[in-house]
Motif scaffolding. Structure first.
Motif, PDB file in Angstrom:
ATOM      1  N   GLN A 423       0.840  -1.173   0.119  1.00 25.36           N
ATOM      2  CA  GLN A 423       0.024   0.170   0.001  1.00 25.36           C
ATOM      3  C   GLN A 423       0.962   1.149   0.058  1.00 25.36           C
ATOM      4  O   GLN A 423       2.139   1.218   0.299  1.00 25.36           O
ATOM      5  CB  GLN A 423      -0.856  -0.101   1.043  1.00 25.36           C
ATOM      6  N   THR A 583       5.582  -1.552  -1.729  1.00 29.87           N
ATOM      7  CA  THR A 583       5.169  -0.876  -0.510  1.00 29.87           C
ATOM      8  C   THR A 583       5.588   0.726  -0.784  1.00 29.87           C
ATOM      9  O   THR A 583       6.938   0.506  -1.116  1.00 29.87           O
ATOM     10  CB  THR A 583       5.493  -1.397   0.843  1.00 29.87           C
ATOM     11  N   ASP A 598      -3.462   5.134   0.720  1.00 28.07           N
ATOM     12  CA  ASP A 598      -4.128   4.530   1.562  1.00 28.07           C
ATOM     13  C   ASP A 598      -4.116   4.799   2.800  1.00 28.07           C
ATOM     14  O   ASP A 598      -5.311   4.474   3.531  1.00 28.07           O
ATOM     15  CB  ASP A 598      -3.490   2.667   1.312  1.00 28.07           C
TER      16      ASP A 598
END
Length: 634
Positions: A423, A583, A598
């Motif tokens: 994320q 990530t 996110d």
């Protein structure tokens, strides 16, 4: 541009530095010498052969004179004497070459060792030291080691043989003349020994001043555009001139001490020669010795004084080299960032976490812990003081006010948060909140003073730094570009990347025009610090470098700060493409670049002030709401 602070900073430069740094001894030179022991053994053997040839000459001359006095035939003695002279000259030439070659090799070895150590020093050392001074140690200080090889130290074996052989020959000829000669020589040796220590101190001070000068030049040259634009060229030149004057003054002190040593050998030779001529002439007249013996004694005298003169010169040069070697050893003695990691890793699981009051709840859920790519668990961090500073560095620091009353240097105060795998997480907050420090801790440029930083489920202190960093792509806020070519900058973290991959990633960050404006393409130079690129191009090139390596985790520190709206959108699209299944941890001051993240983590004063999405933080976190209002996002 010069300022009152910079003027104050210069004041300590005019004062002699205290000799408080690490001291080097001849034993510290041995590793550099033994590395070239083959050449040194050859030099020693040549010295012994040369010493034998030299010692044979006075005896042969005495025999020739004796035969001439008696009217006897010289036979092959003349040719033998000529042969000895020629052999001595040839040996000297070969020995000179070997010493020069070995001296250059010793300097190379010292430079390679020093550069490798510098490149592996902890980041804190670069925070506390001046770049120009480190460069000076690699260049100026190591050069002085050359004198150790070329000015008599290694050659001392042959010189010692000649010295002892000459004394033995003089003792056989006339012990009385020898006693008078030794008395004069002993006085000169005592004087040199007493002065030699001062040479080492003065030499170290000189090298420190040269380091200061190099640091000042590096500072001005690296910011030459700022200096020119501010109209401060002459003022900066005057400030650098002060450092040049300080280096000159230190050099003069070395010259003064050396000037006391160098003439001693000449005085010893002249005094010995006059004593031998006066007393020797009287003893010839009295019949105690012959003219031939007196001539041989004088030749032995010269043979004794010559290595002594070389030794006196060597004492000066070796002490200068030892002063410089002390500065080299100071850097070599600093543990690299990898040394001691085993102990750090062993302690990583046992560090206690002191409770720290935070501005918002920071406890993590079980789900966050299990699915986190990176996790901070009650992390406390403070930047270290320069515990190892020399007296001179402390004086400079005092001049700029960096060693005033102790103050709280804690940057992170019990920070806890999780970065979910795959994320995009953003770090926002005012300047000084600790955002860039968090990325530095993840990269292990520093280690936490309390709490834990985890990569996956492992404490980063238990991981090999190389292994950890291979999993991270890091784009710094300043987006540094190395002098060299586009290709060299791109492949820094991906040395095996193909030309096609390099071109692809450049086009992805909208740098295709940079390729097209130079016929060299990927081999086009970027200039010192990327000066041939614009600020936005430098930033995009740094991002392209990280994207090319394609690590599982990307750390972006203000990665789009220098970009216009069009390039920012193109870059975000490029990052989105490579970010799939990766990530991202992004620092941003412009909230518009991270509103679709996110997760957003709000930092304030070294504490977590809030965690959530853009919409959630607008409702729950006053600081975030204020930041959004100032940026017209609400």
């Amino acid at each position: 541009m010069s300022s009152p602070a910079s003027s104050a900073r210069r004041s300590p430069f005019a004062r002699p530095a205290k000799d408080d740094g690490p001291r080097a001894s001849l034993r510290d030179l041995l590793p550099y010498l033994t590395e070239h022991r083959g050449a040194l053994v050859a030099v020693v053997l040549l010295s012994l052969v040369g010493a034998a040839a030299s010692l044979a000459q006075p005896a042969l001359v005495s025999t020739v004179i004796g035969r001439v006095e008696k009217g006897a035939s010289l036979g092959p003695l003349t040719w033998l004497l000529i042969a000895l002279v020629v052999v001595s000259a040839l040996i000297s030439a070969v020995q000179h070459y070997l010493l020069q070659r070995t001296g250059t090799s010793v300097v190379r070895s010292a430079r390679v060792q020093l550069v490798r150590r510098i490149l592996h020093l902890p980041i804190t050392e670069f925070d506390l030291r001046r770049t120009g001074d480190l460069v000076s140690r690699v260049g100026s200080d190591t050069t002085l080691l050359y004198a150790v090889m070329t000015q008599g130290l290694v050659d001392a074996v042959g010189g010692a043989v000649v010295f002892i052989g000459a004394i033995f020959g003089m003792a056989v000829i006339d012990p009385v003349l020898l006693g008078l000669t030794v008395l004069v020589v002993a006085i000169s040796i005592v004087a040199v020994v007493l002065l030699s220590g001062r040479v080492r101190v003065a030499s170290r001070q000189q090298q420190e001043r040269v380091g200061d000068l190099a640091a000042s030049v590096e500072r001005a040259v690296s910011a030459i555009r700022t200096v020119r634009a501010a109209g401060a060229t002459e003022r900066e030149g005057a400030e650098i001139e002060k450092d040049a004057d300080a280096a000159w003054g230190a050099g003069i002190r070395v010259a003064k001490v050396s000037a006391l040593i160098v003439p001693i050998a000449g005085i010893a030779m002249q005094a010995s020669f006059l004593v031998v001529l006066g007393v020797g002439g009287f003893r010839v007249a009295s019949g105690a010795i012959t003219v031939a013996s007196l001539v041989a004694f004088i030749l032995f005298l010269f043979l004794m004084i010559m290595p002594l003169a070389t030794a006196f010169g060597a004492i000066t040069s070796v002490n200068q080299a030892l002063g410089a070697l002390g500065r080299i050893r100071e850097i070599i003695a600093i543990p690299s960032e990898d040394e001691g990691d085993a102990a750090t890793a062993a302690r990583a699981t046992s560090l206690s976490v002191a409770p720290v009051e935070t501005g918002a709840p920071t406890s993590l859920t079980v789900d966050e812990r299990e699915h986190a790519a990176i996790r901070f668990d009650e992390v406390v961090f403070r930047y270290p003081e320069a515990a190892h500073r020399t007296e001179r560095e402390k004086e400079i620091a005092a001049a700029v006010g960096t060693v005033a009353e102790p103050r709280d240097r804690t940057v992170l105060k019990g920070v806890s948060f999780a970065v979910p795998k795959g994320q995009r997480t953003a770090l926002v907050g005012p300047s000084g909140a600790g955002k860039s420090t968090i990325l530095a801790l993840i990269e292990r440029f520093y280690d936490a003073d309390g709490g834990r930083v985890l990569f996956g489920e492992r404490d980063v202190r238990a991981l090999d730094r190389g292994e950890l960093r291979s999993q991270l792509g890091y784009v710094e806020q300043d987006a540094p570009v190395l002098a060299g070519t586009l290709r060299q900058n791109l492949t820094l973290a991906a040395p095996g990347a193909s030309d096609e991959d390099c071109i692809r990633v450049l086009r992805e960050v909208n740098l295709g025009a940079v390729l097209e404006r130079n016929e060299l393409g990927l081999d086009a130079p970027v200039g010192e610090d990327g000066v041939m690129l614009s600020g936005g191009e430098r930033q995009r090139l740094a991002i392209a470098r990280a994207l090319l390596a394609a690590p599982p985790v990307l750390l972006l520190d203000e990665a789009t700060a220098a970009l216009d709206g069009v390039n920012e959108q193109l870059l975000r699209e490029a990052i989105d493409r490579v970010a799939a299944d990766r990530t991202l941890l992004v620092i941003a001051h412009r909230l518009s670049t991270v509103v679709d993240s996110d997760r957003i983590i709000v930092l304030d004063g070294g504490r977590v002030a809030g965690v959530g999405t853009h919409a959630e933080l607008l409702e729950s976190t006053p600081l975030y709401r204020e930041l959004a209002r100032h940026q017209l996002l609400v």
